[in-house]
Write an enzyme that holds these catalytic residues in place. Structure first.
Site, PDB file in Angstrom:
ATOM      1  N   GLY A   1       0.804  -1.211   0.000  1.00  0.00           N
ATOM      2  CA  GLY A   1       0.000   0.000   0.000  1.00  0.00           C
ATOM      3  C   GLY A   1       0.838   1.261   0.000  1.00  0.00           C
ATOM      4  N   CYS A  56      -0.271  -7.711  -3.510  1.00  0.00           N
ATOM      5  CA  CYS A  56      -0.640  -9.064  -3.928  1.00  0.00           C
ATOM      6  C   CYS A  56      -0.692  -9.181  -5.451  1.00  0.00           C
ATOM      7  CB  CYS A  56      -1.971  -9.461  -3.306  1.00  0.00           C
ATOM      8  SG  CYS A  56      -3.308  -8.258  -3.533  1.00  0.00           S
ATOM      9  N   HIS A  95      -8.410 -12.067  -6.269  1.00  0.00           N
ATOM     10  CA  HIS A  95      -8.382 -11.364  -7.552  1.00  0.00           C
ATOM     11  C   HIS A  95      -8.227 -12.405  -8.661  1.00  0.00           C
ATOM     12  CE1 HIS A  95      -7.530  -7.813  -5.133  1.00  0.00           C
ATOM     13  NE2 HIS A  95      -6.437  -8.381  -4.680  1.00  0.00           N
TER      14      HIS A  95
END
Length: 337
Positions: free
Chosen positions: A110, A140, A220
Site C-alpha cells: 500500500g 498481492c 483477484h
C-alpha cells in the site's frame, strides 16, 4: 536468530506473525496494535507478547484482561527489524519513527516505492535487498505479475505483456462495511497502478495493466495476453512457469472452476485460513497461438505476500544471503509444494 516485531495485527499482520513463529532462524518479539477485541485476543491465545500502540489502547487492553508487555518503544527495543502491517496512512507516519530509531523496517504494498526506495519480490531481486535498512513488499497483484512474467522472461520467452485484473471489492472480514453490489467499477487510468508497480522491481518489464473492481471478496483474477519472443509450444510455456515454486498449476477440468472452489481446495489441504501463497494458474485454460500466449490465474489477496515478507526479513537482516535458499526454507515452513 533475529527478533521480529509486527506492528498491526490485521489481515496481513496476523499471518506474518504466524509465519515468523514457524521459522527456525526468527523469533517473534511481539505484536502491537490499537484494538482490544477478538482480533488481538486471538494473539493472546496463541501466546504472543502484546504491545499497545497508544496509551489509550493499552488502557483498553488492560480493562479486558489482556496482559500488555509495553508500548511501541518497548517492542522496538527488543527487535532487530519491524514488519509494519498497518493501513497506509498509519504506516506512513510510523516510517519516520523507525528511521529516527535507526531500526530496519518492512512495509507492505500500500505504500509507494519512494517510501523505501526499494521494492521487493523474492524471485526477482532478493540479492539487492541484502542488508538494506528497509524495503517494500509489493502488493498481492504486483507479486503475482512479477512471479509469472519473471518465469517467462527467465526462459527467454517474454516480449511484452498486457493484463486485465478483476479486483476484489473489499476484504472478506470487512464485507459488511463496504464494497460494491450488482455493479463493476473500472479504474479510470490505463495502465492501472500494478504495471508501473511491477516495473519498480524490474524496470525492463514491458507490461500494461487495466483493472476492474468486482463484487466479490475472496481473491483477484487476472487475464493475460503475452507476446512471446518466439513461437513456442504449450509445454515450453508450462516448463517456464514450473521454474517458480510459487506458481501452482491447476486444472479447470478437475472442478477448480472458480475462486471459491480453489479456496475450498486449500482449506481441505489444511492451510491456515485456506491461504494460497502461490499463484493458482489454470494449466488447461492456457493457450499458445503462434507467438501469443493467453492465460489466467487467481491471486489470494490475503496470503500471497506472506512468504515474500519472510524472505524480505532474511534479506534485510542478512541471515541468509542466498535467495534460493531463503525461498526454499520459507516454502518448506509454510507447506508450499
Amino acid at each position: 536468530m533475529k527478533n521480529i516485531a509486527v506492528i498491526g495485527y490485521g489481515v496481513i499482520g496476523k499471518r506474518v506473525a504466524d509465519a515468523v513463529k514457524v521459522q527456525d532462524d526468527m523469533n517473534l518479539a511481539g505484536v502491537c496494535d490499537v484494538v482490544s477485541d477478538w482480533r488481538i485476543q486471538n494473539a493472546v491465545r496463541k501466546g504472543y507478547s502484546i504491545y499497545a500502540a497508544t496509551p489509550e489502547a493499552g488502557n483498553e487492553m488492560k480493562a479486558v484482561g489482556i496482559s500488555v508487555k509495553g508500548n511501541v518503544q518497548d517492542l522496538l527495543a527488543k527487535a532487530d527489524i519491524v514488519v509494519d502491517c498497518t493501513p497506509k496512512k498509519i504506516s506512513t507516519k510510523n516510517v519516520e519513527y523507525y528511521k529516527q530509531k535507526g531500526i530496519k523496517f518492512i512495509v507492505q504494498g500500500g505504500e509507494k516505492h519512494e517510501t523505501t526506495g526499494h521494492s521487493f519480490s523474492a524471485e526477482n531481486n532478493y540479492k539487492s535487498a541484502i542488508n538494506l535498512n528497509s524495503t517494500r513488499v509489493v502488493s498481492c497483484n504486483t507479486t503475482s505479475i512479477l512471479r509469472t512474467l519473471t518465469a517467462l522472461k527467465s526462459a527467454g520467452l517474454l516480449d511484452y505483456a498486457r493484463g486485465t485484473l478483476l479486483r476484489r471489492a473489499t476484504d472478506p472480514w470487512e464485507s459488511h462495511l463496504g464494497g460494491i453490489m450488482n455493479t463493476m467499477v473500472p479504474e479510470r487510468d490505463i495502465p492501472s497502478h500494478q504495471g508501473p508497480d511491477a516495473q519498480s522491481v524490474d524496470p525492463d518489464l514491458d507490461v500494461i495493466t487495466a483493472a476492474v473492481k468486482v463484487p466479490e471478496t475472496l481473491s483477484h483474477m487476472h487475464y493475460w495476453n503475452v507476446k512471446l519472443k518466439k513461437h513456442a509450444t504449450k509445454d515450453e510455456v508450462l516448463n517456464a512457469f514450473k521454474t517458480s515454486s510459487r506458481i501452482k498449476l491447476i486444472q479447470y477440468d478437475q472442478g477448480l472452476v472458480s475462486n471459491n472452489t480453489i479456496k475450498e481446495m486449500f482449506l481441505d489441504m489444511g492451510r491456515p485460513w485456506g491461504d494460497m501463497y502461490e499463484v493458482a494458474l489454470w494449466e488447461d485454460m492456457l493457450k499458445v497461438v503462434g507467438d501469443e500466449l493467453f492465460y489466467a490465474y487467481v491471486v489470494d489477496n490475503q496470503a500471497i505476500v506472506i512468504p515474500e515478507t519472510i524472505d524480505a526479513i532474511r534479506a534485510l537482516t542478512g541471515i541468509e544471503t542466498d535467495g534460493a535458499k531463503s525461498i526454499s526454507k520459507t516454502n518448506e515452513s509454510l507447506g508450499i509444494n
